[in-house]
Design a protein around this motif. Structure first.
Motif, short mmCIF file in Angstrom:
data_model
loop_
_atom_site.label_atom_id
_atom_site.label_comp_id
_atom_site.label_asym_id
_atom_site.label_seq_id
_atom_site.Cartn_x
_atom_site.Cartn_y
_atom_site.Cartn_z
N ASN A 2 44.35 32.51 56.37
CA ASN A 2 44.80 32.93 57.68
C ASN A 2 43.84 32.43 58.74
OD1 ASN A 2 47.04 34.44 56.90
ND2 ASN A 2 45.68 36.05 56.20
N LEU A 137 46.83 37.85 60.74
CA LEU A 137 47.59 38.00 59.49
C LEU A 137 49.00 37.46 59.66
CD1 LEU A 137 46.76 41.63 58.36
CD2 LEU A 137 45.99 39.52 57.34
N SER A 200 53.26 36.89 62.68
CA SER A 200 51.86 36.89 63.07
C SER A 200 51.77 36.81 64.59
CB SER A 200 51.12 35.73 62.44
OG SER A 200 51.26 34.58 63.24
N ASP C 51 50.72 39.70 50.47
CA ASP C 51 50.43 40.33 51.76
C ASP C 51 51.63 41.09 52.29
OD1 ASP C 51 51.80 38.02 52.05
OD2 ASP C 51 50.57 37.18 53.64
N SER C 134 50.46 32.35 52.41
CA SER C 134 51.38 33.36 52.93
C SER C 134 52.64 33.40 52.07
CB SER C 134 51.76 33.00 54.36
OG SER C 134 52.84 33.79 54.76
#
Lengths: 398, 101, 178
Positions: A2, A137, A200, C51, C134
């Motif tokens: 990230n 994030l 995000s 996540d 991600s």
């Protein structure tokens, strides 16, 4: 990986040389050590700054309310009474710490901590600027909704554990209000996630521009309604007037924190003011362009190309400008929140639930569908772009 | 070192705790706490296998559905508990002896 | 390094919370410990580079399920009779030594079965670890392509649960002859 505050520093050569030197000195790879130090310093800075903002919030609240009611407000401690919040804090620390005799000790102790924890955990994703975000994030907004709902648990436990009927009613109202208003808030946020194409904060903010016509609030009519719904919803989620039923002082003595004294009460109050700042920041980032600065000043390209300033200084200035942009938008919303509090009367509890379930939730649902249809038919163009095409079609371009 | 067995052990502990809660408690809400623990143990296992063995995201999808089902189960279950309390003024599991009141 | 610290912290919170749920004698405290345990599970998801799952866990459990449970405990927490309708003394709601020993026996039996299963499962060769990246976009893609039927069914399930819960908990006249 990230995008974090560390990756902002790692893009500079000067910083890389520092890391390599440290690695030579310690004899091991110092990257994670440096990352840890940066995170720790940034966390301390953000916590300190936002705690000060939360403290100043109480001062601002009293001063603005005094202004609205043609009074003076606090004016004894420091210039214009600005140190009043420090005096209040010292007073709170020195007060006697009372636990009611039949209170539930464990939950009484952790309730204010849960409130603080829920608010402080949101700072991790708050986008102050493109570089100075603790961590960007991929699930940023979603994470923020999740951890901020801890505040509801804290309020409920605070009300339950005090063994007092005022607290009980206040905690019950608070928790039911928070979980009810989470529905329209989340639906309005989803509309923005749909437009930006990501959860995000970096994606959402960079999908907007610096000028008001590039902001999501004026992107299309549906987002404007979503902005109104979200703003009403966050007012209710942070228990601010006209939705401050959990602490309605004229009916429940002081709601869920009636029995709390000293620093425990201070935690509740501080958590509330910091949460107002956080949600105003979120609204600013989602709808008002966040940290965007015009003319490429934020990325430092203007300064680097026109004035030939070295990259590290130009970008540093850009970051400062971005922080200024974000904070000024947030504080403007903060002012509106306080203004609303001292202008509107309090709702009744059944009106509150009616407003949430019969008005805001259906509006937010249809709004979401409307945004999806807008994205489908107009390929994500804003209403200004469409008007531009229209004008261009008739007038032959500019 | 973090390996698959460590995650399996944690989910094993969660599962056994949930089981003990479900059997030992006689309060319906407490039994629902146990059910939540068991569902979480299952979801954790799926995510752990995704990381170490399977490496496509189907395990995450199944964990997501487990969370969705847990939410639906909690909502309906607690509604039933509250209705049961209105009728019987008790949430003791041994009082739930009739399907129809 | 950070991975391991996060893992150990989350594991301790998860297992400690779960054990505290078992041995706590106060239902409200048990619910708070359950919240801690669920937070630990969210941390474990984060170490498993899931996540989106971690965030979903936070949203659904901290924001929804635990508050619902606290509400249910509060609304049903009144004084309750200790005898059933035949006049026989009931087991206390939080269990006693008898129920705990029965549960312990069941736990021992089940754990032998689970050991038998997990021995093979844990011996499966790990194919290395996934890189940290991600999962949001991939999950979104999978949900509307491969798993679209389950996705739609779960939406119907949630709608049914919403309507069902509202219908069940709706206040009605309580019959006198129960």
């Amino acid at each position: 990986m990230n995008n974090t505050i560390v990756s902002y520093f790692l893009q500079f050569e000067e910083f890389q040389t520092v890391v390599t030197k440290l690695s030579e000195i310690t004899g091991a790879n110092a990257t994670s050590l440096v990352a840890f130090v940066i995170f720790a310093v940034a966390a301390v800075v953000v916590l300190g700054a936002l705690a000060t903002v939360g403290g100043l919030g109480t001062y601002a609240e009293r001063k603005i309310s005094a202004d609205l009611q043609m009074r003076q407000g606090p004016n004894r401690v420091g210039p214009y009474g600005i140190l009043q919040f420090l005096a209040d804090g010292v007073k709170m620390i020195m007060k006697e710490d009372i636990v009611p005799r039949h209170a539930d000790k464990l939950t009484f102790n952790i309730a204010p901590l849960l409130c603080m924890l829920g608010v402080m955990a949101t700072f991790a994703v708050l986008p102050f600027s493109s570089g100075f975000t603790m961590t960007d994030l991929d699930v940023g907004v979603f994470y923020l909704i999740g951890v901020s709902s801890l505040v509801g648990v804290g309020i409920f436990l605070g009300g339950y554990s005090s063994n007092s009927k005022w607290s009980m009613l206040g905690g019950m109202r608070g928790a039911s209000q928070i979980i009810s208003y989470e529905v329209p808030v989340t639906l309005s946020i989803l509309a923005i996630v749909l437009l930006a194409g990501g959860m995000s904060f970096g994606t959402i903010v960079s999908a907007q521009g610096a000028w008001p016509h590039q902001w999501f609030v004026l992107h299309n009519p549906f987002t404007f309604i979503a902005f109104i719904v979200l703003f009403i919803g966050v007012l209710a989620e942070t228990n601010r007037a006209p939705f401050d039923l959990p602490e309605a002082e004229s009916e429940l003595v002081s709601g869920y924190h009636t029995e709390f004294t000293g620093m425990r009460f201070g935690f509740f109050a501080l958590a509330e003011y910091m949460e107002v700042f956080v949600v105003c920041g979120v609204v600013a980032a989602l709808f008002l362009g966040g940290y965007n600065v015009p003319f490429g000043l934020g990325e430092g390209t203007f300064l680097m190309e026109k004035l030939h300033i070295p990259a590290i200084h130009a970008k540093g200035v850009g970051q400062l400008l971005q922080v200024g942009s974000f904070v000024s938008k947030t504080l403007a919303l903060y002012y509106v929140v306080i203004w609303i509090r001292w202008t509107l009367p309090r709702l009744r509890v059944d009106h509150l639930m009616t407003l949430c379930w019969k008005y805001l939730t259906p509006i937010a649902l249809f709004n979401l569908v409307g945004c999806a249809l807008w994205m489908f038919f107009f390929h994500g163009q804003s209403i200004w772009q469409l008007l531009g095409h229209l004008g261009g079609g008739h007038g032959g371009g500019h | 070192m973090i390996t698959l067995p460590s995650y399996l052990f944690i989910s094993f502990v969660l599962f056994i705790c949930g089981l003990v809660v479900m059997i030992a408690r006689k309060n319906i809400v407490a039994i629902m706490l146990g059910i939540e623990l068991i569902l979480n143990a299952a979801a954790l296992n799926f995510a752990a296998y995704t990381k170490f063995i399977n490496q496509n995201l189907d395990g995450h999808i199944i964990s997501l559905f487990i969370i969705v089902i847990a939410a639906a189960e909690a909502a309906v279950g607690l509604a039933i508990v509250i209705r049961f309390y209105q009728i019987k003024e008790s949430i003791h599991i041994d009082d739930a002896t009739q399907l129809q009141s | 390094m950070f991975d391991q610290i996060l893992f150990i912290l989350s594991a301790v919170i998860t297992m400690g919370g779960a054990l505290a749920v078992v041995f706590s004698n106060n239902l409200m405290h048990a619910c708070v410990y359950l919240l801690a345990s669920l937070f630990g599970v969210a941390g474990l998801y984060a170490t498993l580079n899931a996540d989106f799952l971690a965030a979903t866990q936070l949203v659904v459990y901290a924001g929804g399920v635990v508050i619902l449970m606290l509400f249910a405990i509060m609304l049903t927490g009144g004084v309750q009779s200790t005898v059933n309708k035949f006049g026989i003394v009931k087991v206390p709601g939080m269990g006693n030594a008898k129920t705990y020993s029965a549960a312990g026996l069941a736990a021992v039996v089940i754990s032998f079965v689970l050991f038998k299963i997990l021995k093979n499962a844990a011996a499966m060769p790990a194919k290395g670890q996934m890189a940290y990246e991600s999962t949001v976009e991939k999950l979104g893609g999978l949900l509307v392509s491969d798993h679209v039927l389950a996705f739609e069914l779960s939406s119907i399930l949630l709608l049914g649960a919403l309507v069902g819960a509202a219908v069940i908990a709706r206040p009605r006249h309580i019959k006198d002859d129960v």
